[in-house]
Design a protein around this motif. Structure first.
Motif, PDB file in Angstrom:
ATOM      1  N   ILE A  77       0.692  -1.231   0.294  1.00  0.00           N
ATOM      2  CA  ILE A  77       0.071  -0.035   0.304  1.00  0.00           C
ATOM      3  C   ILE A  77       0.796   1.496   0.008  1.00  0.00           C
ATOM      4  CG2 ILE A  77      -1.439   1.211   1.308  1.00  0.00           C
ATOM      5  CD1 ILE A  77      -2.565  -1.202   2.479  1.00  0.00           C
ATOM      6  N   GLN A  85       2.343   2.222  -3.499  1.00  0.00           N
ATOM      7  CA  GLN A  85       1.586   1.960  -4.779  1.00  0.00           C
ATOM      8  C   GLN A  85       0.951   3.925  -4.495  1.00  0.00           C
ATOM      9  OE1 GLN A  85       0.917  -0.259  -6.688  1.00  0.00           O
ATOM     10  NE2 GLN A  85       1.680  -1.261  -4.732  1.00  0.00           N
ATOM     11  N   ARG A  86       1.489   3.770  -3.277  1.00  0.00           N
ATOM     12  CA  ARG A  86       1.414   6.098  -2.633  1.00  0.00           C
ATOM     13  C   ARG A  86       2.219   6.496  -3.353  1.00  0.00           C
ATOM     14  NH1 ARG A  86      -1.598   5.552   3.383  1.00  0.00           N
ATOM     15  NH2 ARG A  86      -3.644   5.167   2.417  1.00  0.00           N
ATOM     16  N   MET A 105      -4.165   4.032  -4.795  1.00  0.00           N
ATOM     17  CA  MET A 105      -5.246   3.328  -3.398  1.00  0.00           C
ATOM     18  C   MET A 105      -6.376   5.077  -3.826  1.00  0.00           C
ATOM     19  SD  MET A 105      -3.567   1.571  -1.311  1.00  0.00           S
ATOM     20  CE  MET A 105      -3.920   0.501  -3.103  1.00  0.00           C
TER      21      MET A 105
END
Length: 466
Positions: A249, A252-253, A262
């Motif tokens: 996560i 991905q940001r 996201m």
């Protein structure tokens, strides 16, 4: 004078758009049968291939494990190279692998084949879901997802029955060999009938994102599946899953072109739909397990009798999915989704009372799931763009997979810990969870609206007197 158009210049007549659903649904049906039929055929498979207890467990679990682990990657491949293409690749793989599996004389080979079949089905599912999201709009999309829900529910219900009949009749190998012509037929029809689509956005391939997504989802699904049978390995896998998922996560940001954007979860309506998919699919799957065990352990039913008793829930899921667009004539999608989840909760509460006749509460559970799952899945695509279809489809399917695993793991654990009253307590917990999933997003939305109004009042320019 106007000359008639020659055959070469005439516009080619396109097939009716709904005909595309035939091969797409056939692909979903084949996968649903593959997941659910092996459980009842397992004794016959073990007898032929002398599988150990661990091997038998892997034979059952590895399909769902590899399916969930490769969904995000399959969706990205579809975005880049075409969603129709990955459906065809998946169906071709399904035909070839089922042929190899049906002829296998070694248990290890069959486990490997089942793992690869999960990957092939991930390609099919990712392509089907994204194609529906990209090519159907408004109520057509609701109906398309209703048919998807109905097909998967029907396949999941018929699988155990079919597995037992085939294993006792022509032999378990025909569960795999019989899927070969179905996959070939679906592939041929898909070439002719299914339109292609892909994302218009440029895509990059981040190896660390791909690897971490596979590890995180694979470990998480393994942990959920094994939490009751092997708690220590499940706990280790759970830690690996959480650590890897957090890394995924955060990465991905930071990426300019993430594997999963996201920001989708910040789109109004997107996260509530995911929560409702997790809750509704979780309690629906858990109710099948809990009722089956209760009927056999507490009421002395045979496995076959328990299976027949649970069939009304599958029928209700199928009907709920198909009838969801009809109900939208009278109710809005948000209102109908909340109502369906509440109906599901009522059915679970009714089951918890220990009623002698389980058919009516199971119908409520199934119908509620059929409607809620269809509308929640449709909402994900309604609030995003066609370019996001691959990512959204992957997130949706991961939600269904994790929801089912989480529901069985959590509610199964509750039932086993509590003891004699475990069946009722687990179902009450399930009812509370699904009703909370229905209501809490409404409360959050109301709170956000109130906060926005307060902020607007605070920043409003004061009026001046003349």
């Amino acid at each position: 004078m106007t000359l008639p158009a020659s055959p070469s210049t005439r516009t080619r007549r396109q097939p009716h758009p709904w005909l595309a659903m035939v091969p797409l649904l056939l692909g979903i049906l084949i996968g649903a049968l593959a997941i659910s039929s092996v459980s009842t055929a397992l004794p016959a498979i073990r007898g032929d291939l002398t599988l150990s207890d661990s091997g038998a467990l892997w034979l059952v679990d590895v399909y769902a494990l590899s399916l969930a682990a490769t969904l995000i990657l399959a969706a990205r491949i579809g975005d880049v190279f075409g969603r129709k293409r990955i459906v065809l690749i998946g169906l071709a793989g399904f035909a070839a692998l089922n042929l190899v599996g049906g002829l296998a004389e070694n248990g290890v080979l069959l486990i490997v084949v089942r793992a690869l079949l999960g990957v092939a089905e991930a390609f099919v599912v990712a392509g089907v879901v994204a194609t529906i999201g990209a090519h159907y709009q408004a109520r057509q999309r609701v109906l398309a997802y209703g048919l998807w829900t109905a097909t998967f529910g029907t396949g999941s219900a018929l699988g155990p029955v079919l597995g037992g009949i085939v294993a006792e009749g022509p032999g378990w190998r025909w569960l795999l060999l019989g899927s070969v012509p179905l996959a070939v037929l679906a592939g041929v029809l898909a070439i002719w009938l299914v339109p292609d689509s892909r994302s218009s956005r440029p895509s990059s391939w981040d190896v660390l994102s791909i690897v971490s997504s596979i590890v995180a989802l694979g470990a998480l699904v393994f942990a959920l599946h094994e939490v009751l049978a092997a708690p220590i390995p499940a706990a280790v896998a759970g830690v690996v899953a959480v650590v890897t998922l957090v890394y995924f996560i955060r990465r991905q940001r930071r990426l300019r072109d993430p594997l999963i954007d996201m920001r989708l979860f910040g789109v109004p309506g997107f996260s509530p739909a995911i929560v409702r998919i997790l809750a509704s699919s979780g309690v629906a799957s858990a109710s099948v397990l809990l009722v089956s065990l209760h009927l056999q352990d507490a009421r002395g039913h045979s496995a076959a009798e328990a299976g027949i008793a649970i069939l009304p829930q599958a029928v209700a899921i199928a009907l709920g999915g198909v009838l969801a667009p009809v109900f939208l004539r009278w109710l809005s999608s948000p209102t109908l989704t909340v109502l369906a989840l509440v109906v599901q909760g009522v059915g679970l509460g009714w089951l918890a009372l220990g009623t002698d006749l389980v058919v009516f509460p199971l119908v409520l559970v199934g119908a509620g799931f059929g409607v809620a799952a269809t509308l929640a899945a449709t909402t994900l695509f309604d609030v995003t763009t066609e370019d996001d279809a691959g990512q959204v489809g992957a997130v949706q399917e991961v939600g269904f997979s994790l929801g089912s695993g989480l529901g069985v793991a959590v509610l199964g654990t509750v039932a086993s810990i509590v003891g004699a009253a475990g069946f009722s307590v687990a179902l009450i917990v399930a009812a509370v969870a699904v009703v909370a999933a229905a209501i809490l997003p409404l409360w959050s939305r109301a709170s956000a609206a109130a906060a926005a109004d307060t902020d607007a009042d605070t920043h409003a320019a004061p009026r001046t007197r003349n």
